[in-house]
Design an enzyme around this catalytic site. Sequence first.
Site, PDB file in Angstrom:
ATOM      1  N   LYS A  38       0.839  -1.204   0.000  1.00 44.60           N
ATOM      2  CA  LYS A  38       0.000   0.000   0.000  1.00 44.60           C
ATOM      3  C   LYS A  38       0.876   1.256   0.000  1.00 44.60           C
ATOM      4  O   LYS A  38       0.677   2.188  -0.776  1.00 44.60           O
ATOM      5  CB  LYS A  38      -0.842  -0.002   1.281  1.00 44.60           C
ATOM      6  CG  LYS A  38      -2.313   0.219   1.049  1.00 44.60           C
ATOM      7  CD  LYS A  38      -3.066   0.181   2.366  1.00 44.60           C
ATOM      8  CE  LYS A  38      -4.374  -0.555   2.182  1.00 44.60           C
ATOM      9  NZ  LYS A  38      -5.224  -0.562   3.361  1.00 44.60           N
ATOM     10  N   GLU A 154     -15.128   9.025  13.146  1.00 43.92           N
ATOM     11  CA  GLU A 154     -15.239   9.445  11.746  1.00 43.92           C
ATOM     12  C   GLU A 154     -16.605   9.054  11.179  1.00 43.92           C
ATOM     13  O   GLU A 154     -17.138   8.014  11.509  1.00 43.92           O
ATOM     14  CB  GLU A 154     -14.112   8.768  10.945  1.00 43.92           C
ATOM     15  CG  GLU A 154     -14.111   9.089   9.481  1.00 43.92           C
ATOM     16  CD  GLU A 154     -14.072  10.587   9.218  1.00 43.92           C
ATOM     17  OE1 GLU A 154     -13.151  11.258   9.715  1.00 43.92           O
ATOM     18  OE2 GLU A 154     -14.983  11.086   8.534  1.00 43.92           O
ATOM     19  N   ARG A 157     -18.458   8.589   4.312  1.00 41.99           N
ATOM     20  CA  ARG A 157     -19.047   7.452   3.593  1.00 41.99           C
ATOM     21  C   ARG A 157     -18.129   7.080   2.449  1.00 41.99           C
ATOM     22  O   ARG A 157     -17.650   7.965   1.737  1.00 41.99           O
ATOM     23  CB  ARG A 157     -20.421   7.838   3.009  1.00 41.99           C
ATOM     24  CG  ARG A 157     -21.452   8.193   4.037  1.00 41.99           C
ATOM     25  CD  ARG A 157     -22.583   8.970   3.412  1.00 41.99           C
ATOM     26  NE  ARG A 157     -22.101  10.225   2.836  1.00 41.99           N
ATOM     27  CZ  ARG A 157     -22.851  11.071   2.141  1.00 41.99           C
ATOM     28  NH1 ARG A 157     -24.111  10.803   1.903  1.00 41.99           N
ATOM     29  NH2 ARG A 157     -22.338  12.194   1.665  1.00 41.99           N
ATOM     30  N   GLY A 260     -24.770  -3.172   3.719  1.00 48.51           N
ATOM     31  CA  GLY A 260     -23.564  -3.997   3.844  1.00 48.51           C
ATOM     32  C   GLY A 260     -22.424  -3.064   4.191  1.00 48.51           C
ATOM     33  O   GLY A 260     -22.646  -2.013   4.801  1.00 48.51           O
ATOM     34  N   CYS A 263     -18.961  -0.926   7.854  1.00 52.41           N
ATOM     35  CA  CYS A 263     -19.349  -0.260   9.103  1.00 52.41           C
ATOM     36  C   CYS A 263     -20.670  -0.725   9.687  1.00 52.41           C
ATOM     37  O   CYS A 263     -20.695  -1.240  10.801  1.00 52.41           O
ATOM     38  CB  CYS A 263     -19.375   1.249   8.885  1.00 52.41           C
ATOM     39  SG  CYS A 263     -17.726   1.917   8.614  1.00 52.41           S
ATOM     40  N   ARG A 330     -16.445  -5.539   1.561  1.00 49.73           N
ATOM     41  CA  ARG A 330     -16.710  -6.000   2.927  1.00 49.73           C
ATOM     42  C   ARG A 330     -18.218  -6.072   3.188  1.00 49.73           C
ATOM     43  O   ARG A 330     -18.918  -5.093   3.031  1.00 49.73           O
ATOM     44  CB  ARG A 330     -15.998  -5.084   3.937  1.00 49.73           C
ATOM     45  CG  ARG A 330     -14.482  -5.282   3.915  1.00 49.73           C
ATOM     46  CD  ARG A 330     -13.761  -4.381   4.879  1.00 49.73           C
ATOM     47  NE  ARG A 330     -13.676  -3.000   4.405  1.00 49.73           N
ATOM     48  CZ  ARG A 330     -12.990  -2.043   5.023  1.00 49.73           C
ATOM     49  NH1 ARG A 330     -12.347  -2.319   6.140  1.00 49.73           N
ATOM     50  NH2 ARG A 330     -12.963  -0.822   4.539  1.00 49.73           N
TER      51      ARG A 330
END
Length: 443
Positions: A38, A154, A157, A260, A263, A330
């Site tokens: 990354k 935080e 979105r 989904g 979070c 996720r």
Amino acid sequence: MTDMRVAVLGTGYVGLSTGICLAEIGHNVICIDIDERKINKLKERKSPIYEPGLEELLIKNSSTGRLTFTTSHPYALNHADIIIIAVGTPQSDNGRADLSFLEQAAKDLAEHIIRDSIVVVKSTVPVGTNEYLKQLLLGQLKNKVEIKMVSNPEFLRQGSAIQDTLKADRIIIGSDDAGASEKIQEMYRPLNVPFLLTDVRSAEMIKYASNAFLATKISFINGIANLCEAVGADVEDVANGMGYDKRIGSAFLKAGIGYGGSCFPKDVKALLHTSREKGVPFSLLEETIAINDHQQELLVGKAQKRLGELKGKKIAMLGLSFKPETDDMREAPSIKIARALTAAEAKVAAYDPVASGNARKVIGEIITYVDSALEAAKGADALFIVTEWEEFRQLEFEALLDVMKQRIIFDGRNCLDEAALQECGPIEYYPVGRPAVILRRDD
Ligand SMILES: NC(=O)c1ccc[n+]([C@@H]2O[C@H](COP(=O)([O-])OP(=O)(O)OC[C@H]3O[C@@H](n4cnc5c(N)ncnc54)[C@H](O)[C@@H]3O)[C@@H](O)[C@H]2O)c1
């Protein structure tokens, strides 16, 4: 305001967006991650995630020198007096938040902090975690320094992370130290966003309460949608009518195949875990989760009802990511849908504008990944709309339906334009919370 020296631990969706935006408003930011791939990519000014507008600001701020990346904790912590923790807090088996990344981050800080610092916890953490982390940190500090803690959850979105950070609705600052709170307000002041100042525990709770409320709003409208189908009402009109009421508001009243993402699912479960742990029942959250689980299987049930046994049937799945404008898989509903379809021995061809690579890692090769909606539709007995990408609204349905075996669409996001579809009729169209219709071309 003088520019501040900030280190951000974790360059995921939250850490990277935060780091980039803090550099954009003039601070000197160094982002640290343990993931070397990354960091190497970021050093080349390439974004490791798909997030609109992010790469442009990454390039811009890297070239001013205000934004840098490293895998070295000592190097980064030597540079900063504000340290923002934005590592992941995934769900563990029993629904509890897994704090192992945070605990490791605290150990890394204890080892390498060399000057008085403010440690800002941005990760979503159960109430009491900031205090726990502070004890962990203080207990292992290598150098004699003063540490102040601030909880700063935080709310961005995915899909609009940069805009959400630059134009947030509010910034929550929870701290028991007035000086630390003032310094963090100063850091964010150029954003010109309202602050809410509170104690640490309330700040931690605000995040969970907000996400649980939004998830519940989604499950509520999905419960209404299922009733609408049973009584012949139209959930879109119902939601519209409700949304005009200022006490309710129109946001998050979109019926479909459920929430989904990284979070809502885990945060609702973590809050429920806290309520059970404290012996304070909160069964509303159980129902929020149960309705969502049911919604995610809705399309498969509808297809079985319409097509009969799915063995050997071909399903075209449009959309894999948990929502549009992100490649994040996720807890995406597509995972459950793909598994249920293949368990019923259906053949699935899936297309997503950006998420196929990530989907392969999660769903695996039980389905076929193709490069266009048209390819997915070839020979299909039904089309599932799973993610409401704008691209799908604009599809050439005439051509798409022509290559399908049966002209059947299950729209899990109620995102297609019925009037436009009608021009391509005949089509059997199954939305959520509205009567199924056969759309025919006007004579
Ligand atoms: N993704 C969202 O939309 C969102 C929104 C609001 C809040 N949150 C919360 O923010 C937190 C981060 O979420 P995310 O989606 O950005 O996570 P993510 O998984 O995308 O990123 C976390 C990053 O932290 C890195 N990391 C782990 N341990 C580290 C360490 N010791 N030092 C440095 N780096 C380390 C990982 O390699 C990874 O790159 C979570 O608590 C999440 O609940 C997420």
